[in-house]
Write a protein that holds these residues in place. Structure first.
Motif, PDB file in Angstrom:
ATOM      1  N   SER A  55      87.815  41.853   1.514  1.00 19.42           N
ATOM      2  CA  SER A  55      86.641  41.945   2.912  1.00 19.42           C
ATOM      3  C   SER A  55      86.550  43.302   1.947  1.00 19.42           C
ATOM      4  CB  SER A  55      87.111  41.716   3.851  1.00 19.42           C
ATOM      5  OG  SER A  55      87.570  39.884   4.243  1.00 19.42           O
ATOM      6  N   PHE A  56      85.529  44.269   1.939  1.00 18.61           N
ATOM      7  CA  PHE A  56      84.411  45.362   2.089  1.00 18.61           C
ATOM      8  C   PHE A  56      84.146  45.574   2.760  1.00 18.61           C
ATOM      9  CE2 PHE A  56      87.559  45.267  -1.946  1.00 18.61           C
ATOM     10  CZ  PHE A  56      86.237  45.421  -2.945  1.00 18.61           C
ATOM     11  N   ILE A  57      84.165  46.541   3.309  1.00 18.44           N
ATOM     12  CA  ILE A  57      83.899  47.202   4.522  1.00 18.44           C
ATOM     13  C   ILE A  57      83.317  48.406   4.337  1.00 18.44           C
ATOM     14  CG2 ILE A  57      83.591  48.175   7.008  1.00 18.44           C
ATOM     15  CD1 ILE A  57      86.154  46.035   7.311  1.00 18.44           C
ATOM     16  N   LEU A  58      81.887  49.004   4.325  1.00 14.14           N
ATOM     17  CA  LEU A  58      81.159  49.969   3.619  1.00 14.14           C
ATOM     18  C   LEU A  58      80.888  50.417   5.045  1.00 14.14           C
ATOM     19  CD1 LEU A  58      79.376  49.065   0.319  1.00 14.14           C
ATOM     20  CD2 LEU A  58      81.973  50.368   0.770  1.00 14.14           C
ATOM     21  N   HIS A  59      80.462  51.454   5.738  1.00 10.97           N
ATOM     22  CA  HIS A  59      79.918  52.247   5.713  1.00 10.97           C
ATOM     23  C   HIS A  59      79.325  52.872   5.867  1.00 10.97           C
ATOM     24  CE1 HIS A  59      83.440  51.818   9.502  1.00 10.97           C
ATOM     25  NE2 HIS A  59      83.469  50.921   7.946  1.00 10.97           N
ATOM     26  N   TYR A  60      77.852  53.404   6.546  1.00 12.32           N
ATOM     27  CA  TYR A  60      76.962  53.941   6.099  1.00 12.32           C
ATOM     28  C   TYR A  60      76.641  55.053   7.186  1.00 12.32           C
ATOM     29  CZ  TYR A  60      73.017  51.135   8.417  1.00 12.32           C
ATOM     30  OH  TYR A  60      72.680  49.896   8.963  1.00 12.32           O
ATOM     31  N   HIS A  61      75.409  56.155   6.816  1.00 12.68           N
ATOM     32  CA  HIS A  61      74.700  56.743   7.280  1.00 12.68           C
ATOM     33  C   HIS A  61      73.191  56.637   7.017  1.00 12.68           C
ATOM     34  CE1 HIS A  61      73.180  60.285   9.949  1.00 12.68           C
ATOM     35  NE2 HIS A  61      72.901  60.711   8.901  1.00 12.68           N
ATOM     36  N   ARG A  62      72.499  56.486   7.844  1.00 15.35           N
ATOM     37  CA  ARG A  62      71.219  56.438   7.994  1.00 15.35           C
ATOM     38  C   ARG A  62      70.407  57.727   8.119  1.00 15.35           C
ATOM     39  NH1 ARG A  62      67.411  52.018  11.260  1.00 15.35           N
ATOM     40  NH2 ARG A  62      67.591  52.967  12.296  1.00 15.35           N
ATOM     41  N   GLU A  63      69.410  58.491   6.910  1.00 12.46           N
ATOM     42  CA  GLU A  63      68.963  59.080   6.973  1.00 12.46           C
ATOM     43  C   GLU A  63      67.830  59.096   7.583  1.00 12.46           C
ATOM     44  OE1 GLU A  63      69.707  62.405   5.499  1.00 12.46           O
ATOM     45  OE2 GLU A  63      71.751  60.991   5.129  1.00 12.46           O
ATOM     46  N   ASP A  64      67.072  60.393   8.853  1.00 13.85           N
ATOM     47  CA  ASP A  64      66.498  60.011   9.299  1.00 13.85           C
ATOM     48  C   ASP A  64      65.144  60.904   8.386  1.00 13.85           C
ATOM     49  OD1 ASP A  64      67.884  59.358  12.205  1.00 13.85           O
ATOM     50  OD2 ASP A  64      67.747  61.373  12.093  1.00 13.85           O
ATOM     51  N   VAL A  65      63.876  59.834   8.806  1.00 12.20           N
ATOM     52  CA  VAL A  65      62.936  60.402   8.362  1.00 12.20           C
ATOM     53  C   VAL A  65      61.516  60.463   9.035  1.00 12.20           C
ATOM     54  CG1 VAL A  65      63.575  59.377   6.196  1.00 12.20           C
ATOM     55  CG2 VAL A  65      62.037  57.887   7.688  1.00 12.20           C
ATOM     56  N   GLU A  66      60.300  60.871   8.297  1.00 10.82           N
ATOM     57  CA  GLU A  66      59.659  60.528   9.663  1.00 10.82           C
ATOM     58  C   GLU A  66      59.058  59.384   9.508  1.00 10.82           C
ATOM     59  OE1 GLU A  66      56.940  63.847   7.393  1.00 10.82           O
ATOM     60  OE2 GLU A  66      58.221  65.325   7.454  1.00 10.82           O
ATOM     61  N   GLU A  67      57.476  59.598  10.353  1.00 15.32           N
ATOM     62  CA  GLU A  67      57.098  58.144  10.646  1.00 15.32           C
ATOM     63  C   GLU A  67      56.443  57.192   9.262  1.00 15.32           C
ATOM     64  OE1 GLU A  67      54.292  55.593  14.000  1.00 15.32           O
ATOM     65  OE2 GLU A  67      54.504  57.987  13.840  1.00 15.32           O
ATOM     66  N   ASN A  68      56.497  56.027   9.021  1.00 10.67           N
ATOM     67  CA  ASN A  68      56.095  55.226   7.883  1.00 10.67           C
ATOM     68  C   ASN A  68      56.260  55.882   6.078  1.00 10.67           C
ATOM     69  OD1 ASN A  68      54.090  53.757   9.130  1.00 10.67           O
ATOM     70  ND2 ASN A  68      53.033  55.632   9.074  1.00 10.67           N
ATOM     71  N   GLN A  69      58.134  56.400   6.557  1.00  9.08           N
ATOM     72  CA  GLN A  69      58.864  56.952   5.414  1.00  9.08           C
ATOM     73  C   GLN A  69      60.052  55.582   5.652  1.00  9.08           C
ATOM     74  OE1 GLN A  69      59.628  60.715   5.300  1.00  9.08           O
ATOM     75  NE2 GLN A  69      57.529  61.190   4.151  1.00  9.08           N
ATOM     76  N   GLU A  70      60.216  55.280   3.663  1.00  7.34           N
ATOM     77  CA  GLU A  70      60.963  54.359   3.769  1.00  7.34           C
ATOM     78  C   GLU A  70      62.573  54.849   3.963  1.00  7.34           C
ATOM     79  OE1 GLU A  70      63.257  51.544   0.364  1.00  7.34           O
ATOM     80  OE2 GLU A  70      61.586  52.694   0.197  1.00  7.34           O
ATOM     81  N   HIS A  71      63.831  54.587   5.044  1.00  7.72           N
ATOM     82  CA  HIS A  71      64.612  54.812   5.565  1.00  7.72           C
ATOM     83  C   HIS A  71      64.822  55.027   4.145  1.00  7.72           C
ATOM     84  CE1 HIS A  71      64.501  55.585   9.793  1.00  7.72           C
ATOM     85  NE2 HIS A  71      64.201  54.111   9.899  1.00  7.72           N
ATOM     86  N   THR A  72      66.127  56.089   3.536  1.00  7.86           N
ATOM     87  CA  THR A  72      67.573  55.829   3.233  1.00  7.86           C
ATOM     88  C   THR A  72      68.983  55.712   3.461  1.00  7.86           C
ATOM     89  OG1 THR A  72      67.799  58.185   2.860  1.00  7.86           O
ATOM     90  CG2 THR A  72      66.289  57.179   0.963  1.00  7.86           C
ATOM     91  N   PHE A  73      70.122  55.506   2.895  1.00  7.23           N
ATOM     92  CA  PHE A  73      71.379  55.700   3.102  1.00  7.23           C
ATOM     93  C   PHE A  73      72.346  55.841   2.404  1.00  7.23           C
ATOM     94  CE2 PHE A  73      68.242  51.414   3.491  1.00  7.23           C
ATOM     95  CZ  PHE A  73      68.642  51.876   5.375  1.00  7.23           C
ATOM     96  N   ARG A  74      73.426  56.800   2.870  1.00  7.01           N
ATOM     97  CA  ARG A  74      74.233  57.064   2.426  1.00  7.01           C
ATOM     98  C   ARG A  74      75.697  56.608   2.641  1.00  7.01           C
ATOM     99  NH1 ARG A  74      73.079  63.825   2.240  1.00  7.01           N
ATOM    100  NH2 ARG A  74      71.755  63.282   0.682  1.00  7.01           N
ATOM    101  N   VAL A  75      76.403  56.197   1.982  1.00 11.89           N
ATOM    102  CA  VAL A  75      77.890  55.362   2.081  1.00 11.89           C
ATOM    103  C   VAL A  75      79.082  56.698   2.448  1.00 11.89           C
ATOM    104  CG1 VAL A  75      79.860  53.670   1.137  1.00 11.89           C
ATOM    105  CG2 VAL A  75      77.226  53.731   0.152  1.00 11.89           C
ATOM    106  N   VAL A  76      79.362  56.753   3.399  1.00 13.93           N
ATOM    107  CA  VAL A  76      80.874  57.243   4.250  1.00 13.93           C
ATOM    108  C   VAL A  76      81.842  57.174   4.452  1.00 13.93           C
ATOM    109  CG1 VAL A  76      78.504  58.208   4.847  1.00 13.93           C
ATOM    110  CG2 VAL A  76      79.484  56.430   6.512  1.00 13.93           C
ATOM    111  N   ARG A  77      81.968  55.470   4.184  1.00 12.75           N
ATOM    112  CA  ARG A  77      83.548  55.350   4.463  1.00 12.75           C
ATOM    113  C   ARG A  77      83.363  54.192   3.520  1.00 12.75           C
ATOM    114  NH1 ARG A  77      85.911  55.890   9.649  1.00 12.75           N
ATOM    115  NH2 ARG A  77      85.819  53.390   9.840  1.00 12.75           N
ATOM    116  N   PHE A  78      85.002  53.482   3.286  1.00 14.22           N
ATOM    117  CA  PHE A  78      84.882  52.328   2.596  1.00 14.22           C
ATOM    118  C   PHE A  78      86.648  52.124   2.638  1.00 14.22           C
ATOM    119  CE2 PHE A  78      85.532  50.643  -2.531  1.00 14.22           C
ATOM    120  CZ  PHE A  78      84.460  49.496  -1.977  1.00 14.22           C
ATOM    121  N   GLU A  79      86.753  50.565   3.247  1.00 12.72           N
ATOM    122  CA  GLU A  79      87.693  49.967   3.712  1.00 12.72           C
ATOM    123  C   GLU A  79      87.637  49.299   2.747  1.00 12.72           C
ATOM    124  OE1 GLU A  79      87.740  49.517   7.606  1.00 12.72           O
ATOM    125  OE2 GLU A  79      86.718  52.118   7.689  1.00 12.72           O
TER     126      GLU A  79
END
Length: 225
Positions: free
Chosen positions: A189-213
């Protein structure tokens, strides 16, 4: 099966190996000099293997020295001096992970009515590595996988009063022994923790992996869910 607004679940099976990951919002920590990747929704998150290690033997082995499921083409990463000295051989794996996307359990290196079987030599080799207490090391976006351990400090107290201490173990155990029998951890069972980047309105969110269990288990093919 846990789900939340910020989570995505994926399961895969290897003999059967089940891969289950959750994506959680979290704060970031990165190794200096290693640039993180910004992922978009459904972008592939590559799971790579590094090596097998044991504190008993002090002798590392490459991931495919054992008969794990393999991708169609095995590709080794170009090594730098530090990786050579550590015995790292970073290689791709057949796990398919997409950022923030749910996916049902899939069985790897298995065909209907034709389950993968191990030869006597392969079985003996795996048993030997388990007895030598080998750990498997994987990475996701250059972050090493860790096993979450929950330790209870006051075992004799009532269940609801037990104090729990959380620790992390680098990598995960290949398997274990019980009643003089060897069991391989074929369900992860893999657990990937992520951080969602804040973006301006109408822009697509980006994600960063910050921990891997990882949560390793040993199950039968017929018992998988």
């Amino acid at each position: 099966l846990f789900r939340s607004k910020m989570a995505a679940v994926l399961e895969q099976c290897l003999w059967p190996l089940a891969l289950l990951y959750f994506l959680h919002r979290s704060s970031a920590f990165y190794v200096p000099g290693v640039a993180p990747i910004n992922f978009h929704q459904n972008d592939p998150v590559e799971i790579k293997a590094v090596k097998l290690t044991s504190s008993r033997t002090q002798l590392p082995y490459e991931y495919y020295s054992l008969p794990f499921c393999q991708p169609d083409k095995i590709t080794y990463k170009a090594e730098n001096l530090g990786e050579v000295l550590r015995g790292d051989r970073i290689v791709n794996t057949p796990f398919i992970v997409q950022m923030n996307s749910d996916k049902k359990c899939e069985v790897l290196c298995y065909q209907p009515n034709k389950p993968k079987t191990l030869s006597v030599a392969d079985s003996k080799l795996i048993a030997e590595r388990i007895q030598e207490e080998y750990y498997i090391h994987l990475i996701a976006d250059n972050l090493p996988v860790a096993t979450r351990l929950e330790l209870y400090l006051n075992r004799e107290d009532e269940e609801k009063k037990k104090e729990k201490e959380i620790q992390f173990e680098h990598g995960y155990r290949l398997g274990f022994m019980e009643n003089n029998k060897f069991y391989m951890h074929n369900h992860l069972s893999f657990i990937l923790h992520y951080h969602r980047e804040d973006v301006e309105e109408n822009q697509e969110h980006t994600f960063r992996v910050v921990r891997f269990e990882v949560i390793p288990q040993s199950i039968k093919l017929a018992d998988r869910k």
